[in-house]
Design a protein around this motif. Structure first.
Motif, short mmCIF file in Angstrom:
data_model
loop_
_atom_site.label_atom_id
_atom_site.label_comp_id
_atom_site.label_asym_id
_atom_site.label_seq_id
_atom_site.Cartn_x
_atom_site.Cartn_y
_atom_site.Cartn_z
N UNK A 146 -47.67 20.35 -48.42
CA UNK A 146 -46.75 20.45 -49.54
C UNK A 146 -47.37 19.87 -50.80
N UNK A 147 -48.03 18.73 -50.68
CA UNK A 147 -48.67 18.09 -51.83
C UNK A 147 -49.76 18.98 -52.41
N UNK A 148 -50.52 19.61 -51.54
CA UNK A 148 -51.57 20.52 -52.00
C UNK A 148 -50.97 21.70 -52.76
N UNK A 149 -49.86 22.24 -52.25
CA UNK A 149 -49.21 23.37 -52.91
C UNK A 149 -48.65 22.95 -54.27
N UNK A 150 -48.12 21.74 -54.36
CA UNK A 150 -47.56 21.26 -55.63
C UNK A 150 -48.65 21.16 -56.69
N UNK A 151 -49.79 20.63 -56.32
CA UNK A 151 -50.90 20.48 -57.27
C UNK A 151 -51.37 21.84 -57.77
N UNK A 152 -51.35 22.83 -56.89
CA UNK A 152 -51.80 24.17 -57.28
C UNK A 152 -50.87 24.83 -58.28
N UNK A 153 -49.61 24.40 -58.33
CA UNK A 153 -48.64 25.02 -59.23
C UNK A 153 -48.76 24.53 -60.67
N UNK A 154 -49.36 23.36 -60.87
CA UNK A 154 -49.51 22.85 -62.22
C UNK A 154 -49.52 21.34 -62.26
N UNK A 155 -49.83 20.76 -63.42
CA UNK A 155 -50.03 19.31 -63.51
C UNK A 155 -48.74 18.48 -63.53
N UNK A 156 -47.61 19.10 -63.86
CA UNK A 156 -46.38 18.31 -63.98
C UNK A 156 -45.58 18.40 -62.68
N UNK A 157 -45.63 17.32 -61.90
CA UNK A 157 -44.97 17.29 -60.60
C UNK A 157 -43.89 16.21 -60.60
N UNK A 158 -42.70 16.59 -60.21
CA UNK A 158 -41.59 15.63 -60.07
C UNK A 158 -41.30 15.44 -58.59
N UNK A 159 -41.29 14.19 -58.16
CA UNK A 159 -40.99 13.86 -56.77
C UNK A 159 -39.57 13.34 -56.68
N UNK A 160 -38.76 13.99 -55.86
CA UNK A 160 -37.41 13.52 -55.58
C UNK A 160 -37.39 12.85 -54.22
N UNK A 161 -36.71 11.72 -54.12
CA UNK A 161 -36.57 11.02 -52.84
C UNK A 161 -35.22 10.32 -52.80
N UNK A 162 -34.77 10.03 -51.59
CA UNK A 162 -33.50 9.34 -51.44
C UNK A 162 -33.69 7.87 -51.08
N UNK A 163 -34.93 7.48 -50.78
CA UNK A 163 -35.25 6.06 -50.57
C UNK A 163 -36.52 5.75 -51.35
N UNK A 164 -36.54 4.62 -52.03
CA UNK A 164 -37.65 4.29 -52.92
C UNK A 164 -38.97 4.09 -52.18
N UNK A 165 -38.91 3.67 -50.91
CA UNK A 165 -40.15 3.40 -50.17
C UNK A 165 -41.00 4.65 -50.00
N UNK A 166 -40.40 5.81 -50.17
CA UNK A 166 -41.14 7.06 -50.02
C UNK A 166 -42.04 7.36 -51.21
N UNK A 167 -41.71 6.82 -52.38
CA UNK A 167 -42.42 7.19 -53.60
C UNK A 167 -43.91 6.82 -53.55
#
Length: 219
Positions: A95-116
């Motif tokens: 998933x991370x690899x696919x996100x990078x391929x889409x462009x430089x602006x990536x927003x990460x959503x999470x429901x617990x901060x430890x995941x960030x």
């Protein structure tokens, strides 16, 4: 056989369903340890590195040809475990690899901060590997984790999808936890929304020596 290390029993049917659609005949063995996540949240992922390694060794001892860690919070320590004897993959790397391929602006959503921390580090690592620029922003979805823990799936997913729809200035939105995946199909944003289970399971199946996913019309 592919073993999956989970930190919630709710992930088991998700991956079973994906297996039935994409990889029929692939044997899955599920290992669930909810305490790994609770301790990682409270003390940091490195605090559970020893227990994660023990769980991975157990999976290998059960005959797994590869192990897929489905928890983003402990994925980094799982992937870094040495001496297991079989490949160990983290579900969110494809998933991370696919996100990078889409462009430089990536927003990460999470429901617990430890995941960030682990997720941002992974996206930045994939960007370096691909030689692409990336700027990662994080957004916590307040109240969503509490709803997930109490079994309020509809409320949990509603909050996640609303948070995704509020993102407009991004090239990709990453749903950092596997539990957030169903919200991917509830969003109305025009920004691509990515989740980890399907591409992660495909990578795990390949590592376990299985062929790629079965293609279905309309997918």
């Amino acid at each position: 056989m592919l073993a999956l290390l989970h930190t919630s029993p709710l992930h088991v049917p998700v991956f079973e369903a994906l297996r039935d659609v994409d990889h029929p005949g692939l044997e899955l063995r599920h290992l669930v340890d909810e305490e790994l996540l609770s301790r990682a949240v409270a003390e940091g992922p490195e605090a559970v590195a020893g227990d994660v390694r023990a769980a991975l060794r157990k999976a290998a001892g059960l005959g797994a040809r590869a192990v897929l860690c489905t928890c983003s919070t402990i994925g980094q320590v799982a992937e870094a475990a040495a001496g297991i004897g079989v490949p160990v993959l983290r579900v969110d790397r494809p998933m991370a690899s696919a996100a990078v391929a889409l462009g430089p602006r990536v927003v990460v959503l999470a429901t617990v901060e430890s995941t960030f921390g682990p997720t941002v580090a992974l996206i930045e690592e994939e960007a370096r590997r691909a030689g692409r620029p990336v700027a990662v922003r994080t957004r916590l979805v307040p109240g969503a984790w509490e709803r997930f823990e109490t079994g309020d799936a509809e409320g949990h997913l509603g909050l996640v999808s609303a948070a995704a729809d509020a993102v407009t200035d991004a090239d990709a939105i990453v749903l950092a936890q596997a539990s957030m995946t169903p919200a991917q199909h509830l969003t109305t944003t025009t920004v691509p929304v990515l989740s980890s289970p399907r591409p992660g399971l495909a990578a795990g199946a390949e590592a376990a020596g299985r062929p790629g996913p079965v293609l279905h019309s309309g997918e």
